[in-house]
Design an enzyme around this catalytic site. Structure first.
Site, PDB file in Angstrom:
ATOM      1  CG  ASP A  53       2.353   5.248   5.198  1.00  0.00           C
ATOM      2  OD1 ASP A  53       1.475   4.467   5.619  1.00  0.00           O
ATOM      3  OD2 ASP A  53       2.586   6.341   5.754  1.00  0.00           O
ATOM      4  CG  HIS A  91      -3.436   9.371   6.149  1.00  0.00           C
ATOM      5  ND1 HIS A  91      -2.531   9.719   7.124  1.00  0.00           N
ATOM      6  CD2 HIS A  91      -3.607   8.030   6.259  1.00  0.00           C
ATOM      7  CE1 HIS A  91      -2.189   8.644   7.805  1.00  0.00           C
ATOM      8  NE2 HIS A  91      -2.822   7.604   7.302  1.00  0.00           N
TER       9      HIS A  91
END
Length: 568
Positions: free
Chosen positions: A299, A225
């Site tokens: 993702d 992230h």
């Protein structure tokens, strides 16, 4: 006024034989087969609208009406394929879904990260199941299958179709900052078995399940992230370990796989290339070498792990070139669609490849029954999502996961009438465990210890506790997620060490946290509960009180004293 193409062609679709959406066992074959409804819808879409079917936009109901309205405009203007749903409330979500579906010519595919059920994103108003690390200890995989079925039922009830779960990463790095408790453990066979039960429960319940994060995010120490992790392992090591669950579940009909943002030079030597946008990884390995024919999904494309080195929409184009069917949360979907159109014109992307992927996405919607889409009924929603039977299943899973280490000696000799001291580490006030034990014991005293507890008070607690034959040392991790290390000042750790030998020690935290408490192995009976939720506290209380027998086994190796599959 926009009308659903699904309704426009419903008569044709229902008059021509094809596998019904209720045939849940062969999703991969289904989405790779021709369907009249798919062709009918595809032929009405513009070139841009076809590309848009490959994009999933972020959706919230906790960021205010302006945000909800801004996403509505994107859906209406761009006709995207679906949503990735985040935080908010169930009723607000249902209202949002119903409104968004009316704006879309093709029914939206609504996706969600529900690794532990709806409670992963909606914790205040829906139910959370145990984390996957906790489930890794369960020996009866039928319970995990039942969980998958119930989660599918909850998805249907709220109007969602696609769960980005289970995680099949092998957590072979205890310090992993992003997987950890989200993994079934560090044993590849156990991970594959548990994931299969969860996956099949959801698929047989009528929703799509996506394995993640290919080719394996378990041995990283960087959160994708925030940055791009790098795996320096050989391809042979990755194939033998990280990819093992993916390979096994592809054989079992895995419907979808999410690809991680990781740089893996042994699979693609291109500098700083994330695996999620690497054609050698997505097409070369996943498609061609492993033979995967289901849906591939990136993702989230707004993560730093992918956009850091490929900004301004180039990552979106490269994801399509890599071979993906669905792109999750592009930073700017309008820009991305335009760039994909340009790449097709320049010959970087083949039109036929894009068209085939669009038809796979449409076929997935058909399999889900979205050709007969109906609005979600909000009546009794909270009650339906918080049923007594579902709570009972959560308690069953919790009880099945409780793991007793060393021996059951102190549980067998535990007496409710005996004077008992309970020393609670990490709490300032009673929680579920403390309340249950106080009600069950006829003569108990409880002490609460935090890093704020003074040295004098710690000495007093130690002195008082040692006066009793029965001591329970309850170690709690009150943080929102159980991390591999449980912070505690040295004086508190010394207290734990001095009490361990005489105590039943219970850990309501990540199993790796045991390693931070030296001398804990001197306890005759250690109970691992994996997380601090009330359902785990109830399960441990029942175990100590002899109401249930612990059957869980450690899903990870912690150190030389506590190894994978340990449990009495």
């Amino acid at each position: 006024m926009l009308k659903k193409l699904a309704l426009a062609v419903v008569a044709m679709a229902t008059s021509i034989p094809f596998l019904q959406a209720q045939d849940k066992k062969d999703f991969v074959t289904y989405i790779n087969s021709p369907h009249t409804w798919v062709d009918s819808v595809f032929n009405t879409l513009t070139p841009k609208e076809r590309i848009a079917q490959l994009f999933l936009v972020r959706a919230h109901t906790n960021l205010g009406q302006k945000y909800i309205d801004s996403v509505a405009r994107v859906i209406k203007d761009e006709q995207l394929g679906g949503l990735v749903v985040f935080q908010g409330g169930p009723l607000r979500h249902v209202d949002m879904f119903n409104k968004y579906q009316k704006l879309s010519k093709v029914p939206l595919l609504i996706t969600y990260d529900g690794e532990w059920g709806l409670g992963m994103r909606l914790p205040d108003s829906t139910l959370s199941y145990p984390y996957q690390m906790t489930l890794g200890a369960v020996q009866d995989n039928k319970l995990i299958y039942q969980m998958g079925q119930q989660i599918a039922k909850d998805f249907h009830r709220i109007g969602m179709h696609f769960n980005f779960a289970p995680v099949v990463d092998i957590n072979n790095n205890p310090k992993n900052p992003v997987i950890g408790f989200r993994s079934f453990g560090d044993n590849k066979e156990n991970v594959a078995r548990k994931a299969q039960a969860y996956m099949e429960g959801m698929m047989n319940g009528g929703i799509i399940s996506s394995l993640k994060h290919f080719p394996g995010h378990g041995d990283t120490d960087v959160d994708s992230h925030h940055d791009l992790p790098q795996l320096k392992f050989s391809k042979e090591r990755l194939e033998a370990l990280e990819m093992f669950p993916f390979k096994e579940l592809i054989k079992k009909g895995a419907p979808a796989i999410m690809v991680a943002h990781m740089n893996i030079p042994s699979l693609d030597p291109t500098p700083n290339i994330p695996s999620s946008i690497s054609k050698p990884v997505v097409t070369g390995i996943l498609r061609e070498e492993l033979g995967f024919k289901g849906l591939t999904v990136t993702d989230a494309m707004d993560m730093n792990g992918v956009k850091k080195f490929f900004p301004n929409g180039e990552a979106d184009v490269m994801a399509i070139i890599a071979g993906h069917d669905l792109l999750e949360v592009s930073e700017n979907s309008k820009r991305a669609i335009d760039l994909v159109m340009k790449a097709i014109q320049e010959g970087r992307i083949q039109q036929g490849d894009v068209d085939a992927r669009v038809k796979k996405v449409l076929a997935s919607k058909l399999w889900l029954g979205l050709n007969h889409y109906q609005d979600v009924n909000p009546a009794n929603l909270y009650a339906d999502l918080n049923s007594a039977s579902e709570k009972q299943l959560i308690d069953q899973l919790a009880e099945a996961s409780v793991t007793v280490l060393k021996s059951v000696a102190k549980i067998k000799t535990f007496q409710t009438a005996e004077k008992t001291t309970i020393v609670n580490i990490g709490l300032k006030a009673p929680a579920a465990f403390q309340t249950i034990m106080a009600n069950a014991l006829s003569n108990e005293s409880q002490y609460y210890v935090t890093d704020e507890t003074s040295e004098d008070d710690l000495k007093r607690i130690l002195k008082e506790a040692k006066k009793n034959k029965q001591i329970i040392l309850a170690i709690h991790d009150a943080r929102s997620r159980p991390r591999p290390e449980l912070p505690a000042k040295d004086a508190v750790k010394r207290l734990v060490k001095k009490l361990a030998k005489k105590s039943i020690v219970t850990f309501f935290t990540n199993p790796y946290a045991i390693d931070g408490f030296k001398g804990i192995q001197k306890s005759k009976t250690i109970i691992m509960a994996y997380q601090n939720d009330d359902f785990m506290q109830r399960a441990v209380a029942k175990t100590i009180l002899g109401q249930v027998v612990a059957t869980g086994k450690l899903p990870v190796t912690i150190n030389k004293n506590f190894k994978y599959a340990d449990g009495k």
